[in-house]
Design an enzyme around this catalytic site. Structure first.
Site, PDB file in Angstrom:
ATOM      1  N   GLY A  31      -9.746  66.096  -9.449  1.00  0.00           N
ATOM      2  CA  GLY A  31      -8.976  67.241  -8.962  1.00  0.00           C
ATOM      3  C   GLY A  31      -9.143  68.497  -9.792  1.00  0.00           C
ATOM      4  O   GLY A  31     -10.052  68.615 -10.602  1.00  0.00           O
ATOM      5  N   HIS A  37     -16.905  71.413  -7.698  1.00  0.00           N
ATOM      6  CA  HIS A  37     -16.438  70.369  -6.783  1.00  0.00           C
ATOM      7  C   HIS A  37     -16.776  70.733  -5.336  1.00  0.00           C
ATOM      8  O   HIS A  37     -17.195  69.884  -4.557  1.00  0.00           O
ATOM      9  CB  HIS A  37     -14.907  70.220  -6.871  1.00  0.00           C
ATOM     10  CG  HIS A  37     -14.405  69.677  -8.165  1.00  0.00           C
ATOM     11  ND1 HIS A  37     -13.704  70.442  -9.061  1.00  0.00           N
ATOM     12  CD2 HIS A  37     -14.507  68.444  -8.717  1.00  0.00           C
ATOM     13  CE1 HIS A  37     -13.372  69.688 -10.105  1.00  0.00           C
ATOM     14  NE2 HIS A  37     -13.857  68.483  -9.934  1.00  0.00           N
ATOM     15  N   GLN A  61      -9.549  55.948 -18.272  1.00  0.00           N
ATOM     16  CA  GLN A  61     -10.749  56.518 -18.893  1.00  0.00           C
ATOM     17  C   GLN A  61     -10.404  57.518 -20.007  1.00  0.00           C
ATOM     18  O   GLN A  61     -11.280  58.184 -20.528  1.00  0.00           O
ATOM     19  CB  GLN A  61     -11.682  57.120 -17.846  1.00  0.00           C
ATOM     20  CG  GLN A  61     -11.172  58.362 -17.148  1.00  0.00           C
ATOM     21  CD  GLN A  61     -12.080  58.762 -15.992  1.00  0.00           C
ATOM     22  OE1 GLN A  61     -12.126  58.110 -14.958  1.00  0.00           O
ATOM     23  NE2 GLN A  61     -12.824  59.849 -16.158  1.00  0.00           N
ATOM     24  N   GLY A 147     -21.633  65.002 -10.193  1.00  0.00           N
ATOM     25  CA  GLY A 147     -22.201  66.172 -10.854  1.00  0.00           C
ATOM     26  C   GLY A 147     -23.064  65.776 -12.046  1.00  0.00           C
ATOM     27  O   GLY A 147     -22.763  64.817 -12.762  1.00  0.00           O
ATOM     28  N   LYS A 149     -23.384  67.489 -14.696  1.00  0.00           N
ATOM     29  CA  LYS A 149     -22.794  67.890 -15.983  1.00  0.00           C
ATOM     30  C   LYS A 149     -22.425  66.639 -16.785  1.00  0.00           C
ATOM     31  O   LYS A 149     -22.641  66.577 -17.981  1.00  0.00           O
ATOM     32  CB  LYS A 149     -21.553  68.765 -15.786  1.00  0.00           C
ATOM     33  CG  LYS A 149     -20.995  69.253 -17.125  1.00  0.00           C
ATOM     34  CD  LYS A 149     -19.956  70.314 -16.932  1.00  0.00           C
ATOM     35  CE  LYS A 149     -18.658  69.751 -16.407  1.00  0.00           C
ATOM     36  NZ  LYS A 149     -17.985  68.822 -17.371  1.00  0.00           N
ATOM     37  N   GLN A 153     -22.490  59.782 -17.495  1.00  0.00           N
ATOM     38  CA  GLN A 153     -21.721  59.074 -16.470  1.00  0.00           C
ATOM     39  C   GLN A 153     -22.624  58.729 -15.285  1.00  0.00           C
ATOM     40  O   GLN A 153     -22.596  57.615 -14.759  1.00  0.00           O
ATOM     41  CB  GLN A 153     -20.552  59.955 -16.022  1.00  0.00           C
ATOM     42  CG  GLN A 153     -19.851  59.487 -14.768  1.00  0.00           C
ATOM     43  CD  GLN A 153     -18.611  60.311 -14.468  1.00  0.00           C
ATOM     44  OE1 GLN A 153     -17.589  60.119 -15.095  1.00  0.00           O
ATOM     45  NE2 GLN A 153     -18.679  61.216 -13.505  1.00  0.00           N
ATOM     46  N   MET A 184     -19.180  74.845 -15.109  1.00  0.00           N
ATOM     47  CA  MET A 184     -17.830  74.742 -14.527  1.00  0.00           C
ATOM     48  C   MET A 184     -17.235  73.377 -14.815  1.00  0.00           C
ATOM     49  O   MET A 184     -17.918  72.352 -14.734  1.00  0.00           O
ATOM     50  CB  MET A 184     -17.890  74.975 -13.029  1.00  0.00           C
ATOM     51  CG  MET A 184     -18.166  76.412 -12.710  1.00  0.00           C
ATOM     52  SD  MET A 184     -17.816  76.774 -10.991  1.00  0.00           S
ATOM     53  CE  MET A 184     -18.431  78.445 -10.935  1.00  0.00           C
ATOM     54  N   SER A 186     -13.018  71.406 -14.831  1.00  0.00           N
ATOM     55  CA  SER A 186     -11.568  71.575 -14.683  1.00  0.00           C
ATOM     56  C   SER A 186     -10.943  71.902 -16.029  1.00  0.00           C
ATOM     57  O   SER A 186      -9.968  72.652 -16.115  1.00  0.00           O
ATOM     58  CB  SER A 186     -10.950  70.290 -14.127  1.00  0.00           C
ATOM     59  OG  SER A 186     -11.580  69.948 -12.918  1.00  0.00           O
TER      60      SER A 186
HETATM   61  O1  PAF Z   1     -16.252  62.689 -13.172  1.00  0.00           O
HETATM   62  C1  PAF Z   1     -15.056  62.484 -12.903  1.00  0.00           C
HETATM   63  O2  PAF Z   1     -14.323  63.363 -12.431  1.00  0.00           O
HETATM   64  C2  PAF Z   1     -14.468  61.092 -13.143  1.00  0.00           C
HETATM   65  O3  PAF Z   1     -15.016  60.507 -14.284  1.00  0.00           O
HETATM   66  C3  PAF Z   1     -14.613  60.150 -11.926  1.00  0.00           C
HETATM   67  C4  PAF Z   1     -16.067  59.881 -11.596  1.00  0.00           C
HETATM   68  C5  PAF Z   1     -13.916  60.767 -10.721  1.00  0.00           C
HETATM   69  C6  PAF Z   1     -13.950  58.806 -12.230  1.00  0.00           C
HETATM   70  O4  PAF Z   1     -12.601  58.952 -12.519  1.00  0.00           O
END
Ligand code: PAF
Length: 286
Positions: A31, A37, A61, A147, A149, A153, A184, A186
């Protein structure tokens, strides 16, 4: 645009769409939407006909001293933005709906999770891979967009999907930047505007390294010293890591080649405490 909270409702929604022959594409998010996004949502609409956005600030996380409490949130504004995009549904569960009493299962990608962010955030990636597996099982997408960035991940999720035969196509989407080069995020909402220059130290370090590599400098020890000097020349910065790694294995490299990525994580003085920013990019043109 439908808004669903319960995993069982989301699963039923997706099952009905799949039975109609729809191709669901998931955009997993936490969010506080920005242009990055929104560009993921638009990319998802090119890959399928039914875009689902998940919005869940996943507590597992975040480590004990990390920014779960201060992570920016604005659900109504997010919904206003998503409604203007080609989004069919938003899945926005609460933590208690995602993690029922007695929850004890974890999905962990062992080796790739130990590098870079994994060193200073030891629980982070197990939290990500577990929640992403849950999101895939709940939303049942044909594809999911992430993304670049968060390139570690992305590498970990690609590994997980391959290792566990998860039938979801993983699509990476390029970093979206502000006009001044800031990637960019959040978390940028927690930056102190008076200290913007410090936040720009990451993208300008990338530019510096690319310029030096174009002049023929290939030794990552030498380039690394330049990066550290550059970032530390900005007030209020503390480097978590500045690493030259192979884009696939994430292992550190001694000399730059076409696969080398400079990965950066830097703590910057924010409005209330430090803000941890990440950025990355290939060193040589591709
Ligand atoms: O990249 C993110 O915003 C988060 O790590 C994800 C992939 C939504 C998992 O909570």
């Amino acid at each position: 645009m439908d808004i669903l909270q319960k995993p069982s409702e989301m699963q039923a929604w997706s099952k009905a769409r799949s039975q109609e022959g729809r191709r669901i594409v998931l955009v997993p998010t936490m969010g506080f939407f920005h242009q990055g996004h929104l560009s993921l949502m638009r990319r998802a609409a090119e890959l399928g006909d039914t875009v689902v956005v998940s919005l869940f600030v996943n507590p597992t996380q975040f480590g004990p001293n990390e920014d779960l409490a201060s992570y920016p949130r604005n659900f109504e504004h997010d919904m206003d933005l998503a409604r203007k995009e080609p989004v069919a549904a938003v899945f926005a569960p609460t933590p208690d709906l995602m993690y029922l009493a007695g929850f004890q299962t974890e999905v962990r990608v062992k080796q790739l999770s130990t590098h870079l962010c994994g060193r200073s955030r030891p629980v982070h990636f197990a939290g990500v891979t577990t929640v992403v597996t849950k999101l895939f099982n709940i939303v049942q997408p044909a594809a999911a967009v992430f993304g670049e960035k968060d390139f570690q991940q992305l590498a970990i999720i690609r590994r997980m999907v391959a290792d566990l035969n998860i039938p979801v196509r993983i699509v990476g989407h390029p970093i979206v930047r502000e006009a001044d080069g800031l990637a960019m995020s959040s978390r940028n909402a927690n930056l102190d505007p008076a200290n913007r220059a410090a936040a720009l130290s990451l993208s300008s370090a990338l530019q510096l390294v690319r310029a030096e590599a174009a002049r023929g400098v290939r030794a990552t020890a030498e380039l690394g010293r330049m990066v550290e000097r550059h970032i530390h020349s900005f007030v209020g910065t503390a480097i978590d890591y500045a690493s030259f790694v192979d884009g696939d294995s994430l292992e550190a490299v001694e000399a730059v080649d076409e696969r080398t990525i400079l990965a950066l994580a830097v703590h910057v003085d924010g409005k209330a405490g430090k803000v941890r920013l990440i950025d990355n990019g290939f060193v040589l043109p591709r």
